[in-house]
Design a protein around this motif. Structure first.
Motif, mmCIF file in Angstrom:
data_model
loop_
_atom_site.group_PDB
_atom_site.id
_atom_site.type_symbol
_atom_site.label_atom_id
_atom_site.label_comp_id
_atom_site.label_asym_id
_atom_site.label_seq_id
_atom_site.Cartn_x
_atom_site.Cartn_y
_atom_site.Cartn_z
ATOM 1 N N ALA A 215 9.418 56.132 36.105
ATOM 2 C CA ALA A 215 10.246 56.427 36.991
ATOM 3 C C ALA A 215 10.672 55.513 37.481
ATOM 4 N N GLY A 216 12.796 55.967 38.324
ATOM 5 C CA GLY A 216 13.051 54.505 39.022
ATOM 6 C C GLY A 216 13.403 54.999 40.259
ATOM 7 N N PHE A 217 12.718 54.109 41.099
ATOM 8 C CA PHE A 217 13.439 54.744 42.806
ATOM 9 C C PHE A 217 14.649 53.044 42.944
ATOM 10 N N SER A 218 15.650 54.167 43.551
ATOM 11 C CA SER A 218 16.717 52.729 43.828
ATOM 12 C C SER A 218 16.926 52.707 45.113
ATOM 13 N N LEU A 219 17.037 51.564 44.942
ATOM 14 C CA LEU A 219 17.100 50.480 45.937
ATOM 15 C C LEU A 219 18.832 50.156 47.200
ATOM 16 N N MET A 220 18.783 49.651 48.108
ATOM 17 C CA MET A 220 19.408 49.925 48.576
ATOM 18 C C MET A 220 20.397 48.187 48.847
ATOM 19 N N GLU A 221 20.032 47.404 48.048
ATOM 20 C CA GLU A 221 20.883 46.296 47.869
ATOM 21 C C GLU A 221 19.973 45.436 46.945
ATOM 22 N N ILE A 241 3.184 43.260 39.556
ATOM 23 C CA ILE A 241 4.555 43.828 39.107
ATOM 24 C C ILE A 241 4.294 42.838 37.618
ATOM 25 N N GLU A 242 5.297 44.167 37.134
ATOM 26 C CA GLU A 242 4.768 44.015 35.215
ATOM 27 C C GLU A 242 5.737 43.186 34.591
ATOM 28 N N ARG A 243 7.187 43.277 35.082
ATOM 29 C CA ARG A 243 8.346 43.261 34.001
ATOM 30 C C ARG A 243 9.289 42.279 35.540
ATOM 31 N N GLY A 244 10.323 41.480 35.169
ATOM 32 C CA GLY A 244 10.896 40.809 36.392
ATOM 33 C C GLY A 244 10.973 40.125 37.338
ATOM 34 N N PRO A 245 12.072 40.238 38.519
ATOM 35 C CA PRO A 245 13.192 40.593 38.064
ATOM 36 C C PRO A 245 14.249 40.379 37.053
ATOM 37 N N ALA A 246 15.129 41.105 36.863
ATOM 38 C CA ALA A 246 16.226 40.548 35.971
ATOM 39 C C ALA A 246 17.198 41.736 35.768
ATOM 40 N N ARG A 247 17.817 41.699 34.702
ATOM 41 C CA ARG A 247 19.428 42.670 34.606
ATOM 42 C C ARG A 247 19.077 43.510 33.492
ATOM 43 N N HIS A 248 19.097 44.303 33.461
ATOM 44 C CA HIS A 248 19.182 45.637 32.370
ATOM 45 C C HIS A 248 21.402 45.063 31.895
ATOM 46 N N GLY A 249 21.080 45.002 30.126
ATOM 47 C CA GLY A 249 22.577 45.890 30.305
ATOM 48 C C GLY A 249 23.677 46.636 29.997
ATOM 49 N N ILE A 250 22.493 47.504 29.934
ATOM 50 C CA ILE A 250 22.498 49.392 29.789
ATOM 51 C C ILE A 250 22.481 49.326 31.489
ATOM 52 N N ALA A 253 21.794 47.442 35.576
ATOM 53 C CA ALA A 253 20.944 47.840 36.879
ATOM 54 C C ALA A 253 20.097 46.291 37.127
ATOM 55 N N LEU A 254 19.808 45.583 38.311
ATOM 56 C CA LEU A 254 18.650 44.264 38.864
ATOM 57 C C LEU A 254 17.510 45.157 39.094
ATOM 58 N N PHE A 255 16.149 44.712 38.402
ATOM 59 C CA PHE A 255 15.183 45.799 38.778
ATOM 60 C C PHE A 255 14.358 44.823 38.974
ATOM 61 N N VAL A 256 13.193 45.151 38.878
ATOM 62 C CA VAL A 256 11.372 44.997 38.906
ATOM 63 C C VAL A 256 10.855 46.182 38.654
ATOM 64 N N TYR A 257 9.931 45.843 37.348
ATOM 65 C CA TYR A 257 9.291 47.283 37.437
ATOM 66 C C TYR A 257 7.380 46.841 37.623
ATOM 67 N N VAL A 258 7.217 47.842 37.949
ATOM 68 C CA VAL A 258 5.810 47.630 38.478
ATOM 69 C C VAL A 258 4.979 49.024 38.625
ATOM 70 N N GLU A 267 9.885 51.728 38.410
ATOM 71 C CA GLU A 267 10.834 50.739 38.285
ATOM 72 C C GLU A 267 11.471 51.158 39.599
ATOM 73 N N LEU A 268 12.174 49.803 40.162
ATOM 74 C CA LEU A 268 12.746 49.130 41.592
ATOM 75 C C LEU A 268 13.913 48.027 41.110
#
Length: 335
Positions: A215-221, A241-250, A253-258, A267-268
């Motif tokens: 599930a993905g939660f959006s962050l403000m910035e 913290i499983e993966r990231g920070p990084a950025r998806h092509g699709i 999104a700038l993200f981190v998975y937890v 995902e945040l």
């Protein structure tokens, strides 16, 4: 893809909530509130109801006491009560397992239609939830990454082409981006589908299923991703913290998975784009283009590719059996 407009007399607005099963309710509550930055609306002996700062409804996440981690339900909001009845008729005609839940069966939630979709996912549709105060401008209460809303879920099924067709043709979802094999196969292996005007409320991917990747939660910035990582590490959850920070092509999104204390993944993320112009063609990605999964960033760990969350059967209350992909799986490109 031509839509089946004959019986699409309902309006699904957006993703509304996710239910995660957890072993230690108090520990999970403290993790999501004190380390991640969600807010508790209320709790009972078996549930904790959480929301993010933009939410004006009772909850967008439910933690439910259970001995087995996984996903209890995925909730979508519809625009009016009559939409629930229209959906019920549609699902009944297709002989899908379903049942009605009354308001006292779901705290803070109005009349609810539960259905096991054609791929085995437990879906809830509702029109009303108890209103709560938005915390958007309660800046003194904001913490860490400051999740703004539950944005999307990403699910795995043996054939994402079938999921894409069901949700676009039968339920009126739109597609923002998709992955497809080269001609003459032209098979959809993943699709990002939306009802609200962002890149997705639901992503369907080819893989062992029915299971849910995250599930993905959006962050403000963007700095929220860094602050979230700092807060998790300072609270003793650096290894979660499983993966990231990084950025998806699709989705961009700038993200981190937890992973939470029970191993449930979320995902945040921030930085996707609006999809208000629904006549805009979706973006196609070649199946072998690695930039769609990672525009930049370190490679994901093996567990991110291979592990996903079991989902619940409405009939038994037990985890659904998982089937292998009927087409070539592409786990290296799960988003």
């Amino acid at each position: 893809m031509e839509r089946n407009m004959d019986d699409m007399n309902f309006n699904i607005l957006r993703l509304g909530h996710i239910e995660y099963f957890v072993d230690d309710l108090s520990r999970s509550r403290d993790f999501y509130v004190d380390a991640v930055g969600l807010f508790e609306t209320e709790r009972d002996e078996r549930h904790v109801y959480l929301r993010a700062i933009e939410d004006r409804e009772h909850h967008s996440m439910v933690l439910t006491q259970s001995g087995t981690p996984g996903v209890g339900a995925i909730g979508f909001r519809v625009s009016r009560e009559e939409d629930l009845d229209q959906l019920a008729r549609k699902f009944q005609a297709r002989q899908l397992p379903m049942r009605w839940l009354q308001p006292w069966e779901k705290r803070g939630q109005g009349r609810t239609l539960q259905v096991q979709d054609p791929f085995g996912f437990p879906i809830e549709y509702y029109a009303t939830k108890q209103p709560v105060e938005s915390l958007l401008q309660q800046y003194h209460l904001h913490r860490h990454g400051c999740p703004t809303r539950l944005d999307h879920v990403n699910v795995l099924m043996p054939d994402a082409q079938a999921g894409y067709e069901w949700y676009t043709r039968e339920l009126g979802f739109f597609c923002s981006e998709y992955t497809q094999s080269a001609p003459p196969d032209d098979h959809v292996y993943g699709a990002w589908l939306y009802r609200k005007p962002t890149t997705h409320d639901l992503a369907v991917m080819t893989g062992p299923g029915p299971t849910m990747h995250h599930a993905g939660f959006s962050l403000m910035e963007p700095m929220g991703v860094i602050r979230a990582c700092d807060a998790l590490a300072a609270a003793g959850y650096a290894d979660n913290i499983e993966r990231g920070p990084a950025r998806h092509g699709i989705s961009n999104a700038l993200f981190v998975y937890v992973r939470d204390p029970d191993g449930n993944r979320f995902e945040l993320y921030t930085g996707d784009y609006l999809t208000v112009d629904r006549d805009q063609p979706p973006k196609r990605w070649e199946l072998d283009n690695p930039r769609r999964q990672s525009l930049w960033g370190p490679p994901p760990p093996r567990c991110w590719f291979e592990e996903s969350m079991r989902v619940t059967s409405l009939a038994t209350g037990e985890p659904q059996p998982v089937q292998a992909p009927t087409t070539r799986a592409i786990p290296l490109y799960v988003e």
